[in-house]
Motif scaffolding. Structure first.
Motif, PDB file in Angstrom:
ATOM      1  N   TRP A   1     -95.156 -77.295 -46.622  1.00 12.74           N
ATOM      2  CA  TRP A   1     -96.097 -77.334 -47.234  1.00 12.74           C
ATOM      3  C   TRP A   1     -97.552 -77.232 -46.528  1.00 12.74           C
ATOM      4  O   TRP A   1     -98.620 -76.467 -46.464  1.00 12.74           O
ATOM      5  N   LEU A   2     -97.506 -78.508 -45.531  1.00 14.08           N
ATOM      6  CA  LEU A   2     -98.463 -78.680 -44.571  1.00 14.08           C
ATOM      7  C   LEU A   2     -98.685 -78.260 -43.572  1.00 14.08           C
ATOM      8  O   LEU A   2     -99.740 -77.331 -43.306  1.00 14.08           O
ATOM      9  N   ARG A   3     -97.820 -77.339 -42.998  1.00 17.97           N
ATOM     10  CA  ARG A   3     -97.429 -76.576 -42.500  1.00 17.97           C
ATOM     11  C   ARG A   3     -98.405 -74.994 -42.107  1.00 17.97           C
ATOM     12  O   ARG A   3     -98.548 -74.447 -41.503  1.00 17.97           O
ATOM     13  N   ALA A   4     -96.978 -74.501 -43.654  1.00 16.42           N
ATOM     14  CA  ALA A   4     -98.069 -73.164 -43.885  1.00 16.42           C
ATOM     15  C   ALA A   4     -99.836 -73.362 -44.693  1.00 16.42           C
ATOM     16  O   ALA A   4    -100.400 -72.279 -43.750  1.00 16.42           O
ATOM     17  N   ARG A   5    -100.049 -74.149 -45.088  1.00 13.76           N
ATOM     18  CA  ARG A   5    -101.534 -74.656 -45.152  1.00 13.76           C
ATOM     19  C   ARG A   5    -102.051 -74.323 -43.216  1.00 13.76           C
ATOM     20  O   ARG A   5    -103.254 -73.964 -43.806  1.00 13.76           O
TER      21      ARG A   5
ATOM     22  N   CYS B   1    -111.863 -65.983 -36.368  1.00 14.82           N
ATOM     23  CA  CYS B   1    -111.270 -65.186 -36.196  1.00 14.82           C
ATOM     24  C   CYS B   1    -110.143 -64.672 -35.562  1.00 14.82           C
ATOM     25  O   CYS B   1    -109.188 -63.877 -35.789  1.00 14.82           O
ATOM     26  N   LYS B   2    -110.166 -65.313 -34.292  1.00 16.35           N
ATOM     27  CA  LYS B   2    -109.305 -64.820 -33.184  1.00 16.35           C
ATOM     28  C   LYS B   2    -108.372 -64.627 -33.038  1.00 16.35           C
ATOM     29  O   LYS B   2    -107.132 -64.400 -32.508  1.00 16.35           O
ATOM     30  N   ALA B   3    -107.671 -66.140 -33.569  1.00 15.82           N
ATOM     31  CA  ALA B   3    -106.174 -66.351 -34.340  1.00 15.82           C
ATOM     32  C   ALA B   3    -105.692 -65.536 -35.054  1.00 15.82           C
ATOM     33  O   ALA B   3    -104.955 -65.096 -34.323  1.00 15.82           O
ATOM     34  N   GLY B   4    -106.354 -65.549 -35.548  1.00 16.66           N
ATOM     35  CA  GLY B   4    -105.560 -63.914 -36.695  1.00 16.66           C
ATOM     36  C   GLY B   4    -105.607 -62.733 -36.540  1.00 16.66           C
ATOM     37  O   GLY B   4    -104.635 -62.591 -36.505  1.00 16.66           O
ATOM     38  N   ILE B   5    -106.592 -62.770 -35.678  1.00 17.03           N
ATOM     39  CA  ILE B   5    -106.941 -61.146 -35.389  1.00 17.03           C
ATOM     40  C   ILE B   5    -105.197 -60.484 -33.609  1.00 17.03           C
ATOM     41  O   ILE B   5    -104.865 -59.920 -33.700  1.00 17.03           O
ATOM     42  N   GLU B   6    -104.933 -61.747 -33.425  1.00 13.24           N
ATOM     43  CA  GLU B   6    -104.553 -61.889 -32.551  1.00 13.24           C
ATOM     44  C   GLU B   6    -102.616 -61.930 -32.950  1.00 13.24           C
ATOM     45  O   GLU B   6    -102.278 -61.044 -32.746  1.00 13.24           O
TER      46      GLU B   6
ATOM     47  N   ARG C   1    -104.695 -70.781 -42.585  1.00 13.28           N
ATOM     48  CA  ARG C   1    -106.377 -71.915 -42.317  1.00 13.28           C
ATOM     49  C   ARG C   1    -106.512 -71.199 -40.552  1.00 13.28           C
ATOM     50  O   ARG C   1    -107.325 -70.644 -40.423  1.00 13.28           O
ATOM     51  N   LEU C   2    -106.073 -71.715 -39.491  1.00 13.39           N
ATOM     52  CA  LEU C   2    -105.884 -70.807 -38.062  1.00 13.39           C
ATOM     53  C   LEU C   2    -105.421 -68.870 -39.133  1.00 13.39           C
ATOM     54  O   LEU C   2    -106.569 -68.655 -37.632  1.00 13.39           O
ATOM     55  N   ASN C   3    -105.021 -68.338 -38.727  1.00 13.04           N
ATOM     56  CA  ASN C   3    -104.830 -67.094 -38.476  1.00 13.04           C
ATOM     57  C   ASN C   3    -104.978 -66.347 -39.819  1.00 13.04           C
ATOM     58  O   ASN C   3    -105.502 -65.011 -39.788  1.00 13.04           O
ATOM     59  N   GLY C   4    -105.428 -66.918 -41.272  1.00 10.95           N
ATOM     60  CA  GLY C   4    -105.650 -66.003 -42.571  1.00 10.95           C
ATOM     61  C   GLY C   4    -107.327 -65.148 -42.264  1.00 10.95           C
ATOM     62  O   GLY C   4    -107.031 -63.863 -42.991  1.00 10.95           O
TER      63      GLY C   4
END
Length: 345
Positions: free
Chosen positions: A11-15, A68-73, A19-22
């Protein structure tokens, strides 16, 4: 110990992942939806619209401190592979064999020889082998989808993203021109419906443009053209597999290239699994149709992210030789398929 187990909980890994890529993923989805709206209301290719709109938001991928950068990658890399894997659900051996061995051989030869022509042309024009594989494969197989799949397994350098965006832009524009011009050619050559379908499906780059061109001639031409196009799409997995193997064996890797790609990329495994399941009749029609729609959306979202990663200035730096090469590849496959159609009909 409790703190350690909590930090490792799914659950925490998913969150943390969301948070990083959303943010970057959601921006890519919004751009893709806008591109689809423009495509449906103004007739422009959705891939082209997604790419151009993505380029307009390039500043989001440049901001290292932004959200946004990580999520775009992630979207440009992982969502792309997911979309390519789902393409396999559109492939059926039974449908392909109904076309006949001679015409299937013409289509397969067109794919292989166009890629080799791309490699030769890139060498003669002083472009790198990566560019020859990328443009040759996109023209030979299925346009933007093939370009993105091949880009995923080619070793990276400072020009990789620029070359990918240039290739997607070019094949989309050329495919749109072909969608308008090639049906006129079939009429000028007085082709029957089946031969027209083979020519259109064997030469136009993108699936949507093949469908548009084929059904603008007749229903039978549209059905044959779509079938021929699916044979070219089916070539994506073996081509990616062969290129991946040759890259691992022969390409020189430096630190900026990144790590060697796997011999059999997982998205190719997925493509092959879905193709086999569909050929065995284990995927219901409604599920296959839903997977095809999801694949189209995944590719549209990922190409929006690819656009956001690339600046317009870098695309313009690609040079006239690159344009000459991709136009020459387009003419080459058209002439090759035309010759094959005349030979067997």
């Amino acid at each position: 110990m409790q703190a350690l187990s909590a930090s490792n909980s799914p659950w925490l890994r998913a969150r943390s992942f969301v948070r990083l890529n959303g943010h970057g993923f959601l921006v890519s989805v919004v751009v893709a939806v806008a591109a689809k709206f423009l495509s449906e209301h103004y007739g422009a290719p959705a891939m082209l619209m997604a790419l151009l709109l993505g380029i307009a938001f390039h500043f989001l991928a440049e901001d290292d401190a932004g959200d946004c950068k990580a999520g775009i990658e992630f979207t440009a890399r992982t969502v792309l592979r997911f979309g390519v894997a789902l393409l396999g659900a559109r492939i059926s051996v039974e449908l392909m064999m109904s076309l006949g061995a001679d015409l299937i051989a013409v289509v397969i030869a067109g794919v292989i020889l166009t890629i080799l022509f791309g490699l030769l042309g890139a060498r003669l024009l002083g472009r790198g082998w990566r560019f020859g594989v990328l443009t040759g494969g996109s023209v030979a197989i299925c346009g933007a989808s093939a370009a993105m799949a091949l880009s995923a397994i080619l070793p990276k350098n400072e020009h990789s993203e620029r070359n990918l965006v240039f290739t997607v832009l070019s094949v989309t524009v050329l495919s749109t021109i072909a969608m308008i011009a090639y049906p006129i050619l079939t009429e000028a050559f007085d082709f029957n419906d089946e031969v027209s379908g083979v020519f259109l499906g064997g030469t136009i780059h993108d699936v949507a443009q093949v469908v548009g061109a084929g059904f603008s001639v007749s229903d039978q031409t549209g059905e044959v053209a779509t079938l021929v196009k699916l044979i070219r799409v089916a070539m994506l997995a073996p081509v990616v597999l062969v290129v991946s193997f040759l890259v691992r064996r022969h390409a020189e890797f430096s630190e900026e290239d990144g790590k060697r790609p796997p011999i059999l990329p997982m998205f190719v495994v997925g493509f092959l699994i879905f193709a086999v399941l569909n050929s065995m009749g284990l995927i219901p029609e409604v599920v296959s149709s839903a997977m095809a729609d999801l694949s189209r959306w995944a590719l549209l979202v990922s190409i929006a992210a690819v656009g956001m990663k690339t600046s317009l200035k870098r695309i313009l730096d690609v040079g006239g030789q690159a344009i000459v090469l991709i136009v020459a590849e387009t003419i080459f496959i058209a002439a090759l398929v035309l010759a094959g159609v005349y030979l067997f009909h």
